[in-house]
Write a protein that holds these residues in place. Structure first.
Motif, PDB file in Angstrom:
ATOM      1  N   ARG A 145       0.824  -1.209   0.000  1.00 25.18           N
ATOM      2  CA  ARG A 145       0.000   0.000   0.000  1.00 25.18           C
ATOM      3  C   ARG A 145       0.854   1.253   0.000  1.00 25.18           C
ATOM      4  N   GLU A 175       4.763  -2.142  -9.828  1.00 24.80           N
ATOM      5  CA  GLU A 175       5.162  -0.992  -9.019  1.00 24.80           C
ATOM      6  C   GLU A 175       6.092  -0.082  -9.811  1.00 24.80           C
ATOM      7  N   GLU A 207      -0.258   0.782  -7.715  1.00 26.11           N
ATOM      8  CA  GLU A 207      -0.384   0.246  -6.357  1.00 26.11           C
ATOM      9  C   GLU A 207      -1.086  -1.098  -6.468  1.00 26.11           C
TER      10      GLU A 207
END
Length: 574
Positions: free
Chosen positions: A195, A311, A316
């Motif tokens: 996250r 990423e 995300e």
């Protein structure tokens, strides 16, 4: 002409095939034998190893499988096997070869000093052949008789002494509790860092913080637990439940009061808050990863290092917790009991024995529900220790209801109906811009799910769903397909962000100035409510900041106390 009768031994007795007897792993060997685990994420492998060490065993994690391990596995396993078996078999054998060279051991010494512990099953797909393939590959590599202990994914394990594997590994409630603790802690740590990492202002600091948190959790799990004291309450619990002994009941009661895991994660929370800062005003598309269990969990070449790639592309990702799979396996027991009860009802049997069976079935249903509540309770305790940044476990009944029109929940194998159900769950609750399903090439259960996804996308044309099969090669094609799908998701995230700025009548400079004066808004663990109807975390942050500035523009009060009272359970930030 009639076929000739089969030949039999001289004594005339029919001899059915039996799996060759394996040399047992005995309790006396614990001091000199090392248990090998591995092939999940780095966090899961390390914490699982630490938890087993805390039980008094020697344990070691094999490295994350790489391309070279695939080649080793293909050379030593049969053709046409599932991708994970090649990677894991190769990683195991190459690890043994490295240990043999480092410690100057003969091959028979390696066979004597190591045992591989792995999940197992009877099928219905090629997963049922993994155990045999590991043994074959080990024998071809020069390790005949190397011991492999396989745990059935539905519970139980061949490590039990009744299976002829010896009593070196005690398959009891203590082992299951230790394993679940390790898996759940790894789940919430992974969720927090997946996250926060795309928004980190210093990526190297984020990696150092992750390593510090893993080390902290390893120390906590490696300390072991005190031997539980058997009380009258424990004896009563053992008498009214299927627990095998009062000692097991005492162990369960002790674990429910234990704070070892939550205390370690609370320390990790302080490490994270001091370790690095984030900028949540960077719009990022949210990608939910599903698929076959191993391919959606490993972080190496087994899934083309897809997490790292996504990423790097500015996404995300939301990985699936192993705890969800554990809860799915528990929930599947309900279906088995429902089928048994339906058969009895159809027969209209009303004998005393039938009524007893019906009562027993209802009791088992109740016990399965209580186990589910305990699993969710422990997972929620660990989430809370890390600021509730990890999402709660999805309700299995909700997932079953979503998936049933497209994939019957009693069709078992792999993830069953979950691939379809999770795609619908995250789309309908606006929790992800796209769903990426990772699976090995030719995986039968995932192929069935992909077929059902055609009907799902016909009913929900705006779903972004991308299935990718991994085969060890072809990552360039996989990356290209992921980039194309990610381009649309990225555009949606940017539009949501701009719409949020326009709707709230603010701009980036104003928001950044406000954040600069309030360090808590730069914390990786800052809770961002699911407001504004947006999926993009940056857009939701804009709505939250605008609400905060309007309600108390000059207050320095820590925002971590500002949970939105009406936030739905599924909308917890991930």
């Amino acid at each position: 002409m009639e076929p000739s009768p089969p030949t039999h031994p001289q004594d005339g007795a029919r001899r059915h095939y039996r799996r060759p007897a394996e040399r047992p792993f005995t309790r006396e060997e614990r001091d000199r034998v090392t248990l090998l685990f591995g092939s999940l994420s780095v966090a899961h492998d390390r914490l699982l190893t630490a938890a087993v060490r805390g039980l008094g065993y020697h344990a070691e994690a094999i490295p994350t499988p790489e391309r070279g391990d695939l080649q080793t596995g293909r050379e030593l396993c049969n053709n046409g096997q599932c991708n994970p078996v090649y990677f894991v078999a190769g990683a195991l054998i190459n690890h043994l070869e490295r240990r043999r060279a480092e410690r100057n051991l003969a091959r028979d010494e390696v066979t004597d000093r190591y045992v591989f512990v792995t999940p197992g099953s009877c099928g219905p797909c090629r997963f049922g052949m993994y155990e045999a393939q590991y043994r074959q590959a080990l024998a071809k590599a020069g390790y005949p008789g190397f011991r492999v202990i396989a745990f059935d994914k539905k519970g139980g394990g061949d490590g039990h002494p009744d299976e002829g594997y010896g009593d070196g590994l005690s398959v009891d409630l203590g082992l299951y509790i230790a394993v679940l603790d390790a898996l759940f802690m790894a789940d919430v740590l992974n969720a927090v860092f997946y996250r926060a990492r795309p928004y980190a202002t210093d990526s190297s600091a984020a990696e150092r913080t992750f390593e510090a948190c893993l080390s902290e959790c390893e120390r906590a799990l490696g300390q072991g637990r005190p031997h539980p004291r058997v009380t009258a309450t424990a004896r009563l619990l053992a008498a009214v439940t299927p627990l095998s002994s009062a000692e097991d009941a005492a162990r369960l009661l002790t674990r429910l009061r234990d704070s070892t895991c939550t205390a370690a994660l609370s320390r990790c929370r302080r490490i994270i808050e001091a370790g690095f800062e984030v900028d949540y005003l960077r719009p990022r598309p949210l990608v939910k990863v599903t698929g076959e269990f191993w391919a959606q969990t490993t972080e190496g070449d087994g899934n083309f290092r897809m997490f790292e790639f996504l990423e790097g592309e500015g996404a995300e990702i939301q990985v699936e917790p192993v705890a969800g799979w554990v809860d799915y396996m528990r929930h599947g027991l309900h279906g088995q009991l429902d089928e048994a009860r339906a058969a009895e009802t159809a027969a209209h049997v009303r004998t005393g024995r039938a009524l007893l069976r019906a009562t027993t079935t209802r009791l088992r249903h109740w016990l399965i529900e209580q186990i589910g509540r305990l699993l969710h309770r422990e997972y929620d305790r660990m989430r809370a220790a890390l600021g509730n940044c990890a999402a709660p476990l999805a309700d299995q009944r909700t997932l079953e209801r979503l998936g049933r029109p497209y994939y019957h929940p009693r069709i078992t194998g792999g993830e069953g109906h979950l691939e379809v159900a999770k795609t619908l769950y995250y789309h309908r609750n606006r929790l992800a811009h796209m769903t990426l399903s990772l699976k090995p090439f030719g995986c039968m259960p995932s192929t069935q799910s992909d077929g059902a996804q055609a009907a799902v996308q016909a009913d929900y044309p705006d779903i972004r769903f991308l299935p990718i099969e991994t085969s060890g090669e072809g990552e360039i094609n996989a990356y290209s397909r992921a980039q194309m799908a990610l381009g649309e998701a990225r555009e949606s995230a940017r539009n949501e962000f701009q719409d949020a700025l326009t709707a709230r009548g603010t701009d980036l400079d104003t928001l950044r100035a406000y954040i600069a004066e309030r360090p808590q808004l730069r914390s990786p663990l800052y809770p961002i409510p699911h407001t504004g109807g947006a999926i993009c975390r940056a857009a939701r942050f804009v709505h939250h900041l605008a609400d905060r500035m309007a309600s108390h523009p000059d207050s320095p009060r820590h925002a971590a106390t500002e949970h939105q009272p009406g936030e739905p359970r599924h909308a917890q930030p991930r």
